[in-house]
Design an enzyme around this catalytic site. Structure first.
Site, short mmCIF file in Angstrom:
data_model
loop_
_atom_site.label_atom_id
_atom_site.label_comp_id
_atom_site.label_asym_id
_atom_site.label_seq_id
_atom_site.Cartn_x
_atom_site.Cartn_y
_atom_site.Cartn_z
N ASP A 12 0.82 -1.23 0.00
CA ASP A 12 0.00 0.00 0.00
C ASP A 12 0.84 1.27 0.00
OD1 ASP A 12 -2.29 -1.64 0.22
OD2 ASP A 12 -2.01 -1.75 2.39
N LYS A 15 2.34 1.91 -5.10
CA LYS A 15 3.02 1.34 -6.29
C LYS A 15 2.15 1.47 -7.54
CE LYS A 15 3.27 -2.57 -4.24
NZ LYS A 15 2.81 -2.15 -2.91
N GLY A 16 0.82 1.31 -7.34
CA GLY A 16 -0.11 1.38 -8.48
C GLY A 16 0.03 2.71 -9.20
N GLY A 39 -4.66 -4.95 -3.47
CA GLY A 39 -5.19 -4.12 -4.55
C GLY A 39 -4.34 -2.89 -4.77
N HIS A 40 -4.38 -2.39 -5.98
CA HIS A 40 -3.74 -1.11 -6.28
C HIS A 40 -4.85 -0.13 -6.59
CE1 HIS A 40 0.16 -2.83 -6.57
NE2 HIS A 40 -0.18 -3.64 -7.54
N GLY A 303 -11.63 -3.30 2.35
CA GLY A 303 -12.23 -2.11 2.94
C GLY A 303 -11.92 -1.96 4.41
N ARG A 306 -6.72 0.34 7.72
CA ARG A 306 -5.31 -0.06 7.83
C ARG A 306 -4.74 0.38 9.18
NH1 ARG A 306 -4.13 1.90 1.67
NH2 ARG A 306 -4.91 0.01 0.69
N LEU A 333 3.28 12.38 0.33
CA LEU A 333 3.88 13.39 1.18
C LEU A 333 2.88 14.51 1.49
CD1 LEU A 333 6.50 14.22 2.58
CD2 LEU A 333 7.18 15.41 0.49
N GLY A 415 0.30 13.76 -4.60
CA GLY A 415 -1.13 13.67 -4.89
C GLY A 415 -1.38 12.35 -5.61
P1 GDP Z 1 -0.33 0.10 -3.77
O1 GDP Z 1 -0.99 -1.18 -3.44
O2 GDP Z 1 1.11 0.14 -3.38
O3 GDP Z 1 -0.56 0.56 -5.16
O4 GDP Z 1 -0.99 1.18 -2.84
P2 GDP Z 1 -2.49 1.68 -2.70
O5 GDP Z 1 -3.38 1.27 -3.78
O6 GDP Z 1 -2.93 1.41 -1.31
O7 GDP Z 1 -2.22 3.25 -2.90
C1 GDP Z 1 -2.23 4.10 -1.91
C2 GDP Z 1 -3.36 5.09 -2.01
O8 GDP Z 1 -2.77 6.36 -2.04
C3 GDP Z 1 -4.25 5.05 -3.24
O9 GDP Z 1 -5.55 5.44 -2.84
C4 GDP Z 1 -3.64 6.09 -4.17
O10 GDP Z 1 -4.56 6.69 -5.05
C5 GDP Z 1 -3.15 7.08 -3.19
N1 GDP Z 1 -1.94 7.79 -3.54
C6 GDP Z 1 -0.84 7.36 -4.23
N2 GDP Z 1 0.09 8.32 -4.24
C7 GDP Z 1 -0.43 9.37 -3.56
C8 GDP Z 1 0.07 10.66 -3.19
O11 GDP Z 1 1.19 11.04 -3.48
N3 GDP Z 1 -0.77 11.46 -2.44
C9 GDP Z 1 -2.01 11.08 -2.06
N4 GDP Z 1 -2.75 11.91 -1.34
N5 GDP Z 1 -2.50 9.86 -2.37
C10 GDP Z 1 -1.72 9.04 -3.10
#
Ligand code: GDP
Length: 428
Positions: A12, A15-16, A39-40, A303, A306, A333, A415
């Protein structure tokens, strides 16, 4: 050129989003391990998507998405996911599935549920997608490769043999109904019809792509600390989450992986059980969870809320080292802009001694965090495109963490969108 996008921590990390962003200049995006258990989340011009099985490069017309041999392939979930993105207006993606990928069988999902039920309080917090029973069977050599769906007679015999064992467990350990071979074969025929259009020897495709100098992205799931060898065993996932495994799970030479982008989140979060040294609780955790990610830190698959914590330099330094990091992508950040002060975990105290080396699990369970408190920057940083335009305390936070972990932070994500990125040093 082969690049990997992997996680430094518990998953989480975002990475997505980083994969989706880097996929713009990629030809192939490959999932090489894991299954539909994590999930991503991706936000782009088509909307917001939670992907479980499809690679995050699926939204570009110029990319080919590959499900590698290392993946736990859940055929109905894959097909549903394809259908759901097409319904939302995404052009039908090019998808190839390795003929050596193994199939998550309906009984893997059942065994995952029954075992977690049986363990009760001692359960692993599995997402019950069948991943652990799947990989157990793979290494016990009773897994089923996609290619085997196409030889029905041989498959029937194999399934008959497998069910003999499974039914003993179902009836006598879990006290559940036994499975019927003919019913299962019917399901597998349906699986064959669903997957047939995508099946090829993907290692040949990728081998040719390497020869033609194409760009290949290997997309990891979860992070270093969930790796079965190098993570917080046994609270880990069942396939390797390391970039090195990308070579095996995609079927390419290890020396072709030239860039390893390790994704680190600006604070910590984890799902499932297991030691989490920098974890925070109560209102402090609730606020970070509410503000975190894009719409809160809740599991993309389940859901569930975390677990939250401050940035952990010990875990992240180790996480980056085991990945073989060339670049760190530092994400979310922007979320920390509300804090007056930001604690960062810089060491673990274990039996009265402070270490910055990540320990084995039984020592990790005793570790207490040593925090250093950095000043916050108290403003919105979304929309900023250049590193120098970030507030001074924000840059100090980034540079402090970079020094602690010892790997270059070349990308900063401020973001959830594709364009919310600050390139710091020139990443290739
Ligand atoms: P993954 O499994 O590593 O892809 O992680 P997640 O799907 O849990 O991604 C983390 C969450 O943070 C998702 O809802 C993304 O849209 C969001 N996200 C990713 N990068 C950023 C960021 O730089 N800022 C913010 N606010 N949200 C982010």
């Amino acid at each position: 050129m082969v690049k990997a996008v992997v996680g430094a921590n518990w998953g989480d990390e975002g990475k997505g989003k980083i994969t989706d962003m880097l996929a713009e200049s990629a030809d192939y995006i490959v999932r090489f391990q894991g299954g539909a258990n994590a999930g991503h989340t991706i936000v782009n011009k088509y909307g917001k998507f939670a992907l479980h099985t499809l690679p995050s490069g699926i939204f570009y017309e110029h990319t080919t998405s590959i499900i590698g041999n290392g993946v736990a392939l859940d055929i109905p979930i894959l097909c549903k996911e394809i259908q759901s993105i097409v319904e939302k207006g995404v052009p039908m993606p090019k998808i190839l599935v390795s003929n050596r990928a193994q199939i998550v069988m309906p009984y893997h999902v059942l065994f995952d549920q029954y075992e977690e039920e049986r363990l009760g309080k001692q359960s692993f917090g599995s997402t019950k997608s069948g991943i652990a029973p799947f990989y157990s069977d793979k290494y016990a050599k009773i897994g089923v490769q996609v290619s085997e769906l196409f030889d029905e007679e041989r498959l029937y015999e194999k399934i008959q043999g497998i069910l003999e064992k499974k039914n003993v467990m179902l009836e006598h350990l879990y006290h559940k109904p036994a499975l019927n071979v003919d019913e299962l074969m019917e399901t597998l025929r349906e699986y064959r019809e669903m997957i047939a259009p995508y099946v090829v020897d993907t290692s040949v495709v990728l081998g040719n792509a390497i020869k033609e100098n194409k760009t290949i992205l290997l997309e990891g799931q979860l992070g270093t600390l969930k790796d079965p060898d190098h993570g917080i065993y046994p609270m880990v996932t069942s396939s390797s989450t390391l970039a090195a495994y990308g070579a095996i799970g995609a079927g390419i030479p290890p020396y072709e992986i030239k860039q390893i982008v390790t994704v680190c989140k600006a604070y910590s979060s984890a799902v499932g059980a297991g030691a989490f040294v920098s974890e925070i609780f109560g209102e402090e955790a609730d606020e970070l969870r509410r503000r975190g990610g894009d719409g809160g830190e809740y599991g993309a698959t389940t859901g569930r809320p975390r677990r939250m914590g401050w940035f952990d330099c010990v875990a992240s330094k180790y996480g980056c080292r085991m990945q073989g990091t060339t670049d760190v992508a530092f994400t979310v950040l922007d979320v920390l802009g509300y804090l007056d002060e930001i604690p960062v975990c810089v060491g673990y105290e274990i039996d009265g001694e402070v270490t910055t080396d990540f320990p084995v699990t039984h020592l990790l369970e005793k570790a207490k965090p040593v925090f250093k408190v950095l000043p916050g920057w108290k403003c919105e940083i979304r929309g900023i495109k250049e590193y120098d335009k970030l507030p001074e305390n924000c840059k100090k936070y980034v540079e402090f963490i970079e020094e602690q972990i010892g790997y270059p932070i070349t990308m900063i994500s401020n973001g959830p969108g594709r364009d919310d990125i600050i390139y710091r040093k020139q990443a290739e």
